[in-house]
Design a protein around this motif. Structure first.
Motif, PDB file in Angstrom:
ATOM      1  N   LYS A 134       6.432   2.876  13.174  1.00  0.00           N
ATOM      2  CA  LYS A 134       7.714   2.913  12.485  1.00  0.00           C
ATOM      3  C   LYS A 134       7.736   3.903  11.327  1.00  0.00           C
ATOM      4  N   THR A 135       6.601   4.075  10.662  1.00  0.00           N
ATOM      5  CA  THR A 135       6.576   4.927   9.466  1.00  0.00           C
ATOM      6  C   THR A 135       5.931   6.281   9.705  1.00  0.00           C
ATOM      7  N   GLY A 136       5.075   6.367  10.730  1.00  0.00           N
ATOM      8  CA  GLY A 136       4.335   7.602  10.955  1.00  0.00           C
ATOM      9  C   GLY A 136       3.171   7.768   9.988  1.00  0.00           C
ATOM     10  N   ILE A 137       2.937   6.782   9.141  1.00  0.00           N
ATOM     11  CA  ILE A 137       1.844   6.842   8.165  1.00  0.00           C
ATOM     12  C   ILE A 137       0.587   6.263   8.807  1.00  0.00           C
ATOM     13  N   LYS A 138      -0.499   7.035   8.782  1.00  0.00           N
ATOM     14  CA  LYS A 138      -1.733   6.642   9.455  1.00  0.00           C
ATOM     15  C   LYS A 138      -2.542   5.675   8.589  1.00  0.00           C
ATOM     16  N   THR A 139      -3.035   4.633   9.244  1.00  0.00           N
ATOM     17  CA  THR A 139      -3.875   3.657   8.559  1.00  0.00           C
ATOM     18  C   THR A 139      -5.065   3.311   9.439  1.00  0.00           C
ATOM     19  N   ALA A 140      -6.064   2.712   8.795  1.00  0.00           N
ATOM     20  CA  ALA A 140      -7.221   2.169   9.508  1.00  0.00           C
ATOM     21  C   ALA A 140      -7.451   0.776   8.952  1.00  0.00           C
ATOM     22  N   VAL A 141      -8.554   0.150   9.313  1.00  0.00           N
ATOM     23  CA  VAL A 141      -8.825  -1.195   8.803  1.00  0.00           C
ATOM     24  C   VAL A 141     -10.189  -1.243   8.128  1.00  0.00           C
ATOM     25  N   LEU A 191       0.821  -1.210   0.000  1.00  0.00           N
ATOM     26  CA  LEU A 191       0.000   0.000   0.000  1.00  0.00           C
ATOM     27  C   LEU A 191       0.856   1.261   0.000  1.00  0.00           C
ATOM     28  N   ILE A 192       1.874   1.264   0.836  1.00  0.00           N
ATOM     29  CA  ILE A 192       2.745   2.443   0.917  1.00  0.00           C
ATOM     30  C   ILE A 192       3.440   2.672  -0.423  1.00  0.00           C
ATOM     31  N   GLU A 193       3.951   1.607  -1.021  1.00  0.00           N
ATOM     32  CA  GLU A 193       4.630   1.732  -2.299  1.00  0.00           C
ATOM     33  C   GLU A 193       3.671   2.253  -3.376  1.00  0.00           C
ATOM     34  N   ALA A 194       2.443   1.724  -3.382  1.00  0.00           N
ATOM     35  CA  ALA A 194       1.463   2.175  -4.369  1.00  0.00           C
ATOM     36  C   ALA A 194       1.105   3.636  -4.166  1.00  0.00           C
ATOM     37  N   ALA A 195       1.004   4.057  -2.907  1.00  0.00           N
ATOM     38  CA  ALA A 195       0.660   5.445  -2.611  1.00  0.00           C
ATOM     39  C   ALA A 195       1.779   6.390  -3.027  1.00  0.00           C
ATOM     40  N   ILE A 196       3.033   5.949  -2.860  1.00  0.00           N
ATOM     41  CA  ILE A 196       4.173   6.775  -3.284  1.00  0.00           C
ATOM     42  C   ILE A 196       4.179   6.909  -4.808  1.00  0.00           C
ATOM     43  N   ILE A 197       3.963   5.790  -5.494  1.00  0.00           N
ATOM     44  CA  ILE A 197       3.947   5.816  -6.958  1.00  0.00           C
ATOM     45  C   ILE A 197       2.821   6.706  -7.468  1.00  0.00           C
ATOM     46  N   ALA A 198       1.677   6.664  -6.796  1.00  0.00           N
ATOM     47  CA  ALA A 198       0.521   7.463  -7.217  1.00  0.00           C
ATOM     48  C   ALA A 198       0.653   8.931  -6.823  1.00  0.00           C
ATOM     49  N   GLY A 199       1.689   9.279  -6.065  1.00  0.00           N
ATOM     50  CA  GLY A 199       1.874  10.660  -5.645  1.00  0.00           C
ATOM     51  C   GLY A 199       1.030  11.048  -4.455  1.00  0.00           C
ATOM     52  N   ILE A 200       0.363  10.064  -3.848  1.00  0.00           N
ATOM     53  CA  ILE A 200      -0.466  10.354  -2.673  1.00  0.00           C
ATOM     54  C   ILE A 200       0.417  10.583  -1.448  1.00  0.00           C
ATOM     55  N   LEU A 201       1.531   9.872  -1.390  1.00  0.00           N
ATOM     56  CA  LEU A 201       2.498  10.058  -0.313  1.00  0.00           C
ATOM     57  C   LEU A 201       3.800  10.573  -0.899  1.00  0.00           C
ATOM     58  N   LEU A 202       4.352  11.571  -0.284  1.00  0.00           N
ATOM     59  CA  LEU A 202       5.665  12.075  -0.671  1.00  0.00           C
ATOM     60  C   LEU A 202       6.650  11.558   0.365  1.00  0.00           C
ATOM     61  N   TRP A 203       7.563  10.687  -0.074  1.00  0.00           N
ATOM     62  CA  TRP A 203       8.433  10.019   0.882  1.00  0.00           C
ATOM     63  C   TRP A 203       9.787   9.763   0.234  1.00  0.00           C
ATOM     64  N   PRO A 204      10.838  10.099   0.934  1.00  0.00           N
ATOM     65  CA  PRO A 204      12.170   9.829   0.386  1.00  0.00           C
ATOM     66  C   PRO A 204      12.480   8.328   0.454  1.00  0.00           C
ATOM     67  N   GLY A 205      12.543   7.683  -0.670  1.00  0.00           N
ATOM     68  CA  GLY A 205      12.804   6.242  -0.691  1.00  0.00           C
ATOM     69  C   GLY A 205      11.539   5.461  -0.392  1.00  0.00           C
ATOM     70  N   ARG A 206      11.702   4.214  -0.057  1.00  0.00           N
ATOM     71  CA  ARG A 206      10.566   3.346   0.232  1.00  0.00           C
ATOM     72  C   ARG A 206      10.602   2.939   1.703  1.00  0.00           C
ATOM     73  N   PRO A 207       9.638   3.383   2.491  1.00  0.00           N
ATOM     74  CA  PRO A 207       9.652   3.074   3.926  1.00  0.00           C
ATOM     75  C   PRO A 207       9.139   1.665   4.215  1.00  0.00           C
ATOM     76  N   ALA A 208       9.725   0.655   3.572  1.00  0.00           N
ATOM     77  CA  ALA A 208       9.271  -0.718   3.773  1.00  0.00           C
ATOM     78  C   ALA A 208       9.634  -1.211   5.176  1.00  0.00           C
ATOM     79  N   ILE A 209       8.810  -2.061   5.709  1.00  0.00           N
ATOM     80  CA  ILE A 209       9.033  -2.644   7.028  1.00  0.00           C
ATOM     81  C   ILE A 209       9.607  -4.037   6.823  1.00  0.00           C
TER      82      ILE A 209
END
Length: 300
Positions: free
Chosen positions: A240-247, A127-145
């Motif tokens: 770890k990422t500071g990115i907010k999620t829900a379920v 999800l994080i990677e897709a959001a970065i690619i879509a420009g929804i998240l601006l993030w230096p690199g890939r914050p993979a866990i």
């Protein structure tokens, strides 16, 4: 709650958590152990001293009466032996007290919990990677866990320990219930002067009920462990990422799915709200629902 920015595609299915194999394995273990206890208890009952049976056969009554030569103290010892025997099978501890370090059930219930953690991390990273690619998240690199580091973490071990303790209490409750009911069946049979074969038949019937309870426990606790793993990993990912999620709630949508479970399908909740809902009444019992994380768009 803000609307999800991005979420994985969902296909409704009868077992959305894919835990059928784990449920069957846990149930098979419990059923096998209950069967061993069942056979041993019938052996004990056949050893109770008794006088020759008397058959009453009249136009109105056809009854075999068996007189048992057993004192109250011997009954108590038999009851204690039955409790210890069932505890030894289900808890690997005759006293039914502390959880053994190498209790067989630990390895059984860790599997769905670990699968829940790994599934959540995989989904969250995607999800994080897709959001970065879509420009929804601006993030230096890939914050993979890193899932390997997570499985080695204290947080993972602490969450797993909670699962161990909860399940020990659940299986202890099953063990106590089975033993108490079986002792009652035996005492009623002795007091009613039933034949040994009739008492054995009643023991079989009571164990059939207990095995049904074990099936319900397997379905409930395996699914809960999987979802607890997902929730725990989702919370750690946020930290770890500071990115907010829900379920997002995913219902099984079976013919037997409860209406208020089906009504939550595809709806988004906070993790705390989801856990609170599962904790209400019997929502967790036999539940096949699961969850998926979604990224949340901050409110403007």
């Amino acid at each position: 709650l803000a609307m999800p920015a991005i979420a994985p595609a969902i296909n409704a299915q009868s077992n959305p958590n894919n835990q059928q194999r784990n449920v069957k394995r846990v149930n098979r273990q419990l059923s096998m152990r209950l069967s061993r206890a069942q056979n041993e208890i019938k052996r004990l009952v056949r050893g109770i001293p008794r006088k020759a049976s008397t058959i009453i056969d009249t136009p109105l009554v056809n009854l075999r009466i068996t007189e048992y030569d057993i004192t109250p103290e011997e009954r108590q010892r038999l009851a204690e032996e039955i409790h210890a025997l069932i505890n030894e099978e289900l808890l690997e501890n005759e006293a039914g007290a502390d959880m053994p370090e190498n209790w067989f059930y630990k390895s059984e219930i860790e599997i769905p919990y670990r699968q829940g953690v790994l599934t959540e991390i995989e989904e969250t990273n995607r999800l994080i990677e897709a959001a970065i690619i879509a420009g929804i998240l601006l993030w230096p690199g890939r914050p993979a866990i890193d899932p390997v580091n997570l499985l080695r973490s204290e947080a993972y071990r602490a969450g797993l320990e909670e699962v161990y303790v909860r399940n020990f209490l659940v299986i202890k409750g099953l063990s106590d219930s089975v033993a108490t009911q079986i002792v009652g069946v035996i005492n009623n049979g002795i007091d009613g002067k039933l034949s040994i074969s009739k008492i054995a038949e009643n023991i079989n019937g009571r164990f059939d009920v207990s095995k049904s309870s074990a099936r319900r426990i397997a379905q409930t606790e395996v699914n809960r462990a999987f979802n607890d793993g997902k929730i725990s990993a989702g919370e750690l990912a946020e930290q770890k990422t500071g990115i907010k999620t829900a379920v997002r709630h995913i219902s099984a949508l079976l013919a037997t799915t409860r209406p208020h479970h089906a009504a939550r399908h595809r709806k988004v909740y906070t993790r705390a709200a989801q856990q609170s809902w599962w904790a209400e009444g019997v929502n967790r019992i036999n539940c096949r629902c699961t969850i998926e994380s979604v990224l949340i768009t901050p409110k403007n």
